[in-house]
Design an enzyme around this catalytic site. Structure first.
Site: not given
Lengths: 251, 637
Positions: B249, B269
């Site tokens: 990740h 994000r």
């Protein structure tokens, strides 16, 4: 910088146990759970402790640090002086299994006694419509990570084993509130919360709210509103009179 | 005779995360008796760590979304190596599985018109993730936990016993699957609390044990993620596919050291947060790979407009699939543009008002404030790649979740194929629901089809007990003892350094040598104390599984001479169309407790034509060989 921290950890089982002193290296940014792990890796490989996520999300590593119920993974070493003795003990309200691991089955038993979510009949999956403002009340309670620290601190059961049968504890009283405030739930738990979950034992000292690692306002937003609902139904003289005269169902 | 507690169930589910619980619900609703066995307390499984959301093309936030768009996104994310049938079932069924959770009592965040709100995420064309702030996984696990309680309440009304037909065996570890005549006959393990042995006699086992992240040093995974299901299946004779594909990740915490690896949700994000290097540059615009050219914004202005106008603009490259972003961060740091603690900056503070950040990302706010003394509403976070998810797992039939071993089923992270070479964020929670249900159903139908039940032999029980207790005895030759904690740390270092995010042949070979050395030493692991809640012993048992899955990862990684998704070879940096359809299957080469691993190449069946036609030929040309596309309608027309 690294320094030798002083840890005093309870070790033992259901039959006996004692506090043992250890010196364990502590580094910048670490939490108490890091030190417990270092203790396991270097000095006491069989020291029992529960943990999972190490990020305050699963509620497994509950214990008492200097007597206060806390998550070990969210207790920074930096809150203690370097020469302070840090005492780590298992949650006191539950029977100990070994070292820092208690038997928390009481909680799972209480969970089963609360009538589950009951949707309106005929409402199909995909048809659920709720407003954000309405779901937020219950969402606050669903932040609960079931660490059971509120159960641990609650004086109704902390030193009163005899109350456990009649009292579900703040976590499960809050679960009742969550279901009662669910915008689509149709079941009625107002009588049960008083009679079966023992809401009356709570005298709103807010200890549960104080120890909640998720900062849920257990007392103000869950327990007091439930007490008000019970009071409205049972002790409002006009409702009482109306019930006597009209024999309303469900009251 | 070994003293062992015995139980008899129609179906035994191992693992109580999202996939396991959904399988339990399905099998119980089919009328079967079900046990669910988990290493932790009930409700603590790793699913609680999932933050961002659950992908399902309900079309609540953008009505253009549908299963075909979700299917395309999933295949692109996995670089077309996915089992297309799984990706199809997943995209089609995810909305129903999410809506079903509402009938169990789940409370997702809402749209203005009262439907389930959906958020943007990496690789998803439209806002698609059903979510509850940034604690969606907790909502899923609690919802299904409570559904199981409600099923137990129904049983209590009918039979007078909550556990008449459905029982949770918490803090119980399964160490062996037992077979008779090639079919599953039971599962053997121990209670963590007492160390006492327990035997489940059952014709069907559903593995839902999650991933393998604890084989790596920097990981977002908890101690439970030791590849138990992977190892149990391998030892029972099933194959593992895609083990070389491990997802790092892009955004794990990097400081302080004790929290290194803890996840920072992609939702940061999705909700507007951007990645910047030490020079303040939004570097992701320089890292849009050829296969995604044209699908992502190439200027900051367009990227910023996209949040409010998705029809007229392309999405920000901050939301490229995870493998791309993780590699980009890795390169930036390597080239000297890293943050003070060796990561990148993730900035939400300058992008959203304080109140909005605290509302949308409460646990991120809490996590950084409590663990790193960082106020994410005022300053950027420091983030870097962390081992998060294994795409590889048990090879299963897409429709029934059945492995090649009769009676053995698998769902969720421990199964393989669905996500191809790289999983999109949000596709894990939906995977758990879709294939958890299918595994429960598959197991139920298998049990209903049986004429007679297999039985467990006493010899297998004795062997299981001996194997489990070996670490108490110490080395049988009287030689030096090994500490399980030390050995575990060495294993993690090896995998992190040599089979991590960027790989090379000589490093992988070195890793295989070191694993061989650890294999020799693992027999010498010795533990202190007694069997009652003994973490040293528990680790010693889990360590064998970690070693086995690490070997699978390393050996498959060495064979695949290309870079694709969660497998990046420095010495073979390009995608190779010849490899697109080839799976690497790991199998046990012997019946030792930690068997040797064989790796073989297997071709996937070609994608069904109607699914293939969902893609433009020009896109397929980036992934497929010329031969494969010769029969494409656009070519033959």
């Amino acid at each position: 910088m690294a320094y030798p921290a002083k840890l005093r950890v309870w070790r033992g089982d259901a039959t006996s146990g004692e506090l043992q002193d250890f010196e364990v290296e502590a580094n910048e940014g670490e939490v108490v759970l890091d030190l417990i792990h270092r203790l396991q890796a270097t000095q006491t490989p069989d020291l029992a402790v529960r943990w999972n996520c190490k990020a305050g999300k699963c509620g497994s590593c509950s214990a008492e640090v200097n007597g206060r119920p806390r998550l070990l993974c969210m207790t920074r070493m930096s809150i203690f002086d370097e020469d302070e003795i840090i005492t780590v003990t298992p949650m006191r309200t539950f029977p100990v299994i070994r070292d820092l691991v208690p038997d928390v089955s009481y909680n799972y038993e209480k969970a089963r006694e609360i009538p589950s979510f009951t949707p309106p009949e005929g409402l199909e999956p995909g048809e659920y419509r709720m407003q954000q403002v309405d779901v937020e009340r219950s969402q606050e309670f669903r932040k609960c990570i079931e660490c059971f620290l509120c159960q641990d601190t609650c004086h109704v059961i902390r030193d009163h084993e005899e109350n456990k049968e009649a009292f579900a504890g703040p976590r499960y009283l809050m679960r009742v509130a969550e279901l009662e405030m669910h915008p689509l739930d149709v079941a009625d738990r107002v009588d049960a919360v008083q009679d079966a979950q023992g809401l009356g034992y709570c005298n709103i000292t807010k200890c549960c709210t104080e120890v909640c690692p998720e900062s849920i306002h257990i007392t103000d937003n869950a327990l007091i509103p439930m007490k008000e609902r019970v009071a409205d139904r049972r002790y409002d003289p006009i409702v009482w009179l109306g019930n006597k005269i009209f024999k309303r169902n469900g009251a | 005779m070994t003293e062992v507690e015995r139980h008899n169930y129609d179906v035994v589910v191992i693992g109580a995360g999202g996939a396991g619980l959904r399988a339990v619900i399905e099998a119980r609703q089919r009328g079967l008796s079900v046990a669910v066995v988990c290493k932790s307390l009930f409700g603590k499984a790793h699913t609680v760590m999932a933050e961002g959301g659950c992908a399902a093309s309900m079309g609540n936030a953008n009505s253009h979304d549908n299963w075909q768009v979700h299917f395309r996104d999933t295949m692109r994310g996995g670089k077309f190596l996915n089992n297309w049938r799984m990706a199809e079932l997943h995209a089609k069924e995810a909305p129903d599985r999410v809506w079903e959770l509402e009938t169990y009592g789940a409370l997702f965040d809402r749209t203005a018109d009262g439907r389930i709100s959906q958020r943007n995420f990496g690789g998803h064309t439209y806002p698609r993730l059903a979510h509850v702030g940034d604690r969606t996984g907790l909502e899923l696990i609690r919802t299904m936990q409570q559904k199981i309680v409600s099923l137990q309440q129904e049983d209590h009304r009918r039979y007078g016993d909550y556990e008449a037909k459905l029982k949770v065996f918490a803090e119980c570890t399964v160490t062996e699957l037992v077979k008779e005549d090639g079919r599953v006959a039971g599962a053997f393990g121990y209670w963590r609390e007492s160390g006492r042995f327990v035997l489940f006699e059952t014709p069907a086992v559903v593995l839902a044990t999650g991933g393998i992240g604890k084989s790596f040093k920097v990981t977002s995974n908890s101690w439970e993620y030791t590849g138990d299901g992977h190892a149990l299946a391998l030892r029972a004779g099933a194959g593992l596919i895609n083990m070389e594909f491990v997802q790092f990740h892009p955004t794990g915490m990097v400081w302080p050291p004790s929290v290194k690896g803890i996840l920072v949700t992609e939702g940061v994000r999705g909700d507007g947060g951007v990645l910047k290097n030490a020079e303040g540059e939004r570097f992701m615009f320089r890292y849009i790979p050829d296969v995604f050219k044209g699908q992502y914004a190439d200027s900051e202005e367009e990227a910023d407009r996209w949040y409010t106008d998705q029809e007229g603009n392309r999405r920000t490259p901050d939301l490229l699939p995870r493998d791309e972003v993780a590699r980009a961060i890795n390169t930036e740091v390597k080239e000297g543009r890293g943050s003070p603690h060796g990561g990148m900056f993730l900035d939400i503070a300058s992008r959203l008002p304080t109140e909005e950040i605290r509302k949308r990302l409460p646990s991120m706010y809490h996590q950084f404030r409590e663990l790193a003394d960082v106020d994410i509403t005022a300053e950027p976070m420091e983030v870097g790649p962390t081992c998060h998810y294994v795409m590889g797992g048990i090879e299963v039939d897409p429709d029934t979740a059945a492995s090649t071993v009769p009676g053995l089923f698998a769902a969720g992270e421990c199964s393989g194929g669905m996500h191809g070479s790289n999983r999109l964020g949000g596709n894990s929670l939906s995977d758990l629901l879709v294939f958890g249900r299918r595994a429960g159903l598959g197991a139920a139908e298998y049990v209903e089809s049986l004429d007679a039940r297999p039985s467990v032999s006493e010899a297998d029980v004795t062997a299981g007990a001996t194997h489990a207790l070996a670490p108490f005895d110490g080395p049988d030759d009287g030689g030096g003892e090994e500490n399980p904690y030390t050995l575990h740390t060495e294993l993690q270092q090896t995998m992190n350094e040599l089979v991590g995010i960027i790989r090379k042949a000589d490093e992988i070979e070195k890793a295989i040598d070191r694993l061989a050395e650890i294999r020799g030493r693992i027999r010498r692991v010795t533990v202190e104390g007694n069997r009652q809640y003994n973490p040293g012993w528990h680790l010693a048992v889990d360590l064998r599984n970690m070693l086995l899955v690490s070997e699978c990862v390393a050996r498959a990684a060495l064979r695949r001479t290309e870079s694709r998704g969660g497998h990046t070879r420095d010495d073979f940096p390009q995608l190779d169309a010849q490899w697109r359809n080839r799976l690497l299957v790991c199998a046990a080469a012997d019946d030792q407790p930690v068997p040797a691993v064989d790796v073989e190449v297997k071709e996937q069946p070609p994608m069904r034509r109607d699914l293939l036609e969902l893609f433009e030929l020009s896109e397929l040309e980036k992934y497929y060989t010329e031969d494969e596309l010769a029969g494409h309608p656009e070519r033959t027309a």
